[in-house]
Design a protein around this motif. Structure first.
Motif, PDB file in Angstrom:
ATOM      1  N   ALA A  71      62.274  14.458  60.566  1.00 55.73           N
ATOM      2  CA  ALA A  71      62.756  16.279  61.521  1.00 55.73           C
ATOM      3  C   ALA A  71      63.450  17.075  60.081  1.00 55.73           C
ATOM      4  N   ARG A  72      62.763  17.952  60.411  1.00 55.05           N
ATOM      5  CA  ARG A  72      63.588  18.894  59.473  1.00 55.05           C
ATOM      6  C   ARG A  72      64.942  19.766  59.877  1.00 55.05           C
ATOM      7  N   PHE A  73      66.090  18.449  59.826  1.00 53.40           N
ATOM      8  CA  PHE A  73      67.560  19.197  60.140  1.00 53.40           C
ATOM      9  C   PHE A  73      67.696  18.503  59.382  1.00 53.40           C
ATOM     10  N   LYS A 124      60.919  11.236  48.266  1.00 56.37           N
ATOM     11  CA  LYS A 124      59.938  11.753  48.224  1.00 56.37           C
ATOM     12  C   LYS A 124      59.073  12.882  48.898  1.00 56.37           C
ATOM     13  N   THR A 125      57.677  13.070  48.701  1.00 50.82           N
ATOM     14  CA  THR A 125      57.664  14.270  48.880  1.00 50.82           C
ATOM     15  C   THR A 125      55.858  14.498  48.254  1.00 50.82           C
ATOM     16  N   ILE A 126      55.806  14.890  49.059  1.00 48.97           N
ATOM     17  CA  ILE A 126      53.493  15.160  48.406  1.00 48.97           C
ATOM     18  C   ILE A 126      53.827  16.192  47.495  1.00 48.97           C
ATOM     19  N   ASP A 127      55.203  17.038  47.490  1.00 48.31           N
ATOM     20  CA  ASP A 127      54.970  17.871  46.874  1.00 48.31           C
ATOM     21  C   ASP A 127      55.924  17.215  44.965  1.00 48.31           C
ATOM     22  N   ASN A 128      56.022  16.044  44.892  1.00 54.03           N
ATOM     23  CA  ASN A 128      57.200  15.367  43.859  1.00 54.03           C
ATOM     24  C   ASN A 128      57.421  16.173  43.234  1.00 54.03           C
ATOM     25  N   VAL A 168      46.280  24.549  48.885  1.00 57.06           N
ATOM     26  CA  VAL A 168      46.953  23.381  48.706  1.00 57.06           C
ATOM     27  C   VAL A 168      48.826  22.947  49.223  1.00 57.06           C
ATOM     28  N   MET A 169      48.853  22.158  49.626  1.00 60.65           N
ATOM     29  CA  MET A 169      50.239  22.550  49.581  1.00 60.65           C
ATOM     30  C   MET A 169      51.552  22.701  48.578  1.00 60.65           C
ATOM     31  N   GLY A 170      52.797  23.068  47.777  1.00 67.44           N
ATOM     32  CA  GLY A 170      53.384  23.008  47.259  1.00 67.44           C
ATOM     33  C   GLY A 170      53.942  24.078  46.707  1.00 67.44           C
ATOM     34  N   ARG A 171      55.065  24.581  47.447  1.00 69.75           N
ATOM     35  CA  ARG A 171      55.495  25.327  47.575  1.00 69.75           C
ATOM     36  C   ARG A 171      56.401  26.467  46.974  1.00 69.75           C
ATOM     37  N   HIS A 172      57.601  24.902  46.119  1.00 77.60           N
ATOM     38  CA  HIS A 172      57.935  25.593  44.648  1.00 77.60           C
ATOM     39  C   HIS A 172      57.275  25.048  43.251  1.00 77.60           C
ATOM     40  N   ALA A 221      47.849  26.859  44.745  1.00 78.48           N
ATOM     41  CA  ALA A 221      49.661  26.264  45.331  1.00 78.48           C
ATOM     42  C   ALA A 221      50.160  27.206  46.707  1.00 78.48           C
ATOM     43  N   GLU A 222      50.281  26.491  47.822  1.00 79.68           N
ATOM     44  CA  GLU A 222      50.600  27.729  48.573  1.00 79.68           C
ATOM     45  C   GLU A 222      52.726  28.140  47.983  1.00 79.68           C
ATOM     46  N   GLY A 223      52.804  27.909  46.914  1.00 82.54           N
ATOM     47  CA  GLY A 223      53.860  28.977  46.408  1.00 82.54           C
ATOM     48  C   GLY A 223      53.430  30.190  45.486  1.00 82.54           C
ATOM     49  N   GLY A 271      46.180  21.990  54.159  1.00 86.70           N
ATOM     50  CA  GLY A 271      47.345  21.721  54.720  1.00 86.70           C
ATOM     51  C   GLY A 271      47.676  20.569  54.947  1.00 86.70           C
ATOM     52  N   HIS A 272      48.368  20.292  56.334  1.00 81.32           N
ATOM     53  CA  HIS A 272      48.803  18.640  56.578  1.00 81.32           C
ATOM     54  C   HIS A 272      47.828  17.949  56.389  1.00 81.32           C
ATOM     55  N   VAL A 273      46.732  18.051  56.625  1.00 81.11           N
ATOM     56  CA  VAL A 273      45.259  16.856  56.021  1.00 81.11           C
ATOM     57  C   VAL A 273      46.190  16.250  54.746  1.00 81.11           C
ATOM     58  N   GLN A 274      46.473  16.700  54.200  1.00 80.49           N
ATOM     59  CA  GLN A 274      47.094  16.604  52.626  1.00 80.49           C
ATOM     60  C   GLN A 274      48.225  15.840  52.836  1.00 80.49           C
ATOM     61  N   ARG A 275      49.049  15.966  54.159  1.00 78.92           N
ATOM     62  CA  ARG A 275      50.147  14.640  54.339  1.00 78.92           C
ATOM     63  C   ARG A 275      49.917  13.479  55.233  1.00 78.92           C
ATOM     64  N   GLY A 276      48.180  13.401  55.856  1.00 78.85           N
ATOM     65  CA  GLY A 276      48.308  11.941  57.001  1.00 78.85           C
ATOM     66  C   GLY A 276      47.784  10.998  56.628  1.00 78.85           C
TER      67      GLY A 276
HETATM   68  O1  F6P Z   1      57.810  19.298  52.005  1.00 79.54           O
HETATM   69  C1  F6P Z   1      56.868  19.633  51.973  1.00 79.54           C
HETATM   70  C2  F6P Z   1      55.663  20.304  52.068  1.00 79.54           C
HETATM   71  O2  F6P Z   1      54.522  19.139  52.712  1.00 79.54           O
HETATM   72  C3  F6P Z   1      55.210  21.183  52.187  1.00 79.54           C
HETATM   73  O3  F6P Z   1      54.778  21.343  50.863  1.00 79.54           O
HETATM   74  C4  F6P Z   1      55.044  22.441  52.601  1.00 79.54           C
HETATM   75  O4  F6P Z   1      55.338  23.485  52.856  1.00 79.54           O
HETATM   76  C5  F6P Z   1      55.749  21.061  53.851  1.00 79.54           C
HETATM   77  O5  F6P Z   1      55.982  20.430  54.253  1.00 79.54           O
HETATM   78  C6  F6P Z   1      55.421  22.079  55.416  1.00 79.54           C
HETATM   79  O6  F6P Z   1      56.065  21.224  56.254  1.00 79.54           O
HETATM   80  P1  F6P Z   1      56.753  21.729  58.354  1.00 79.54           P
HETATM   81  O7  F6P Z   1      55.601  20.170  57.919  1.00 79.54           O
HETATM   82  O8  F6P Z   1      57.448  21.928  58.363  1.00 79.54           O
HETATM   83  O9  F6P Z   1      55.238  22.394  58.405  1.00 79.54           O
END
Ligand code: F6P
Length: 341
Positions: A71-73, A124-128, A168-172, A221-223, A271-276
């Protein structure tokens, strides 16, 4: 020993490899008890426990996500959730805690350690972008998925004479954008580390399409954001929790290119395809190494440290030195992506 274990923040491939390694090493090598908490810090606040035995980790190595949930908490002093964390740890007689997470989870872990809890963190983080480690769990799988997506988009870009913008993902930090861009042969890569100038991009695309190509690939990158005061005014779009809005910069860049060049332009937000999905061997091995190292460290009495990959070695780094810091893409890597346009 009774060791607590949680996964916090966004999920990623390779988390189950780390959980499995913690359980195997903890139970098998030392005879510890491993007490999982469901859904990250939220589970610690709520006392939502899942004692982990061998049957829980059977066949999980190739499976994406996290069997513990996440969770994001993050616990805070102000709303009493930090107090609740400490109360649960005491009630469950937890002697040390392994926290697997990215910037937010590790920052919280560092504060819980300040309150006297023995903590070993795993990045851990896909953003590395976790500081202090060459690699974080999840990144290798994500960058492969992104590079494969660029490969696929290449053929349709060429067939239709289009400019394809891929967000692609990568906020910071732009690790996925830069390395997937290089690996996938992108013409332009836009990363948060290097604000872009839309005038230069338009000029480059017009020249390229006139001189020798009928398509282009732009990875964003999204950021990513524009140079302040340049022709494309753009401030990073934030949602109601202060998070970067997925798709916003991609949409803006694609519209700008379409309008100013007249080239047929399309946007893909990965999006979330990158995280699955299933972790690569690199993420399975990294998760396994970090899991074993974390249990060894806790058993030796280490605390307030994070496992880290430095070259070929797994080492421990002080958590307060890395928690909350962003590891940016280095200048030479950004230059390589530019040079290959
Ligand atoms: O923190 C990793 C990350 O994959 C970011 O690259 C992305 O911005 C964010 O999570 C998306 O988060 P959520 O799944 O909460 O929308």
């Amino acid at each position: 020993m009774r060791i607590g274990l949680l996964t916090g923040g966004g999920d990623c491939p390779g988390l189950n490899a780390a959980i499995r390694a913690v359980v195997k090493q903890g139970l098998g090598e030392y005879g510890h008890s491993i007490i999982g908490f469901r859904n990250g810090w939220k589970g610690v606040v709520d006392g939502d426990v899942m004692p982990l035995e061998r049957q829980h980790i059977r066949n999980v190595l190739p499976v994406g996500g996290t069997l513990l949930g996440t969770a994001r908490f993050h616990p805070r002093e102000e709303d009493g959730s930090m107090e609740a964390v400490l109360a649960t740890l005491e009630a469950e007689r937890i002697e040390a805690l392994i926290c697997i997470g990215g910037d937010g989870t590790l920052h919280a872990a560092s504060r819980v350690a300040d309150a006297g809890v023995k903590i070993v963190a795993i990045p851990k983080t896909i953003d590395n972008d976790v500081a202090g480690t060459d690699l974080s769990i999840g990144y290798h799988t994500a960058v492969n998925i992104a590079a494969e997506a660029i490969d696929r988009i290449h053929t349709t870009a060429e067939s239709h004479n289009r400019v394809m913008v891929i967000e692609v993902m990568g906020r910071h930090a732009g690790w996925i954008a830069v390395n997937a861009g290089i690996a996938g042969g992108a013409e332009i890569v836009l990363a948060p580390e290097e604000p872009f100038d839309m005038d230069k991009i338009i000029k480059f695309l017009k020249h390229r399409h006139k001189a020798h190509a009928n398509f282009s690939i732009v990875v964003v990158a999204e950021g990513a954001h524009a140079v302040p005061g340049s022709s494309m005014e753009y401030e990073v779009q934030l949602g109601k929790y202060g998070e970067i809005v997925a798709g916003a910069i991609g949409e803006r860049v694609a519209t700008e290119i379409q309008t100013r060049t007249g080239f047929d332009t399309r946007l893909t937000v990965l999006g979330h395809v990158q995280r699955g999905g299933s972790p690569t061997t690199t993420d399975r091995i990294l998760g396994s190494r970090f899991g074993v190292a974390a249990v060894d460290a806790i058993t030796r009495g280490e605390s307030n440290v994070m496992t880290a990959l430095r070259g070929e070695e797994v080492v421990l780094v002080p958590l307060p030195e890395v928690a909350g810091k962003v590891k940016a893409v280095p200048a030479d890597l950004l230059r390589t992506a530019r040079a290959l346009a």
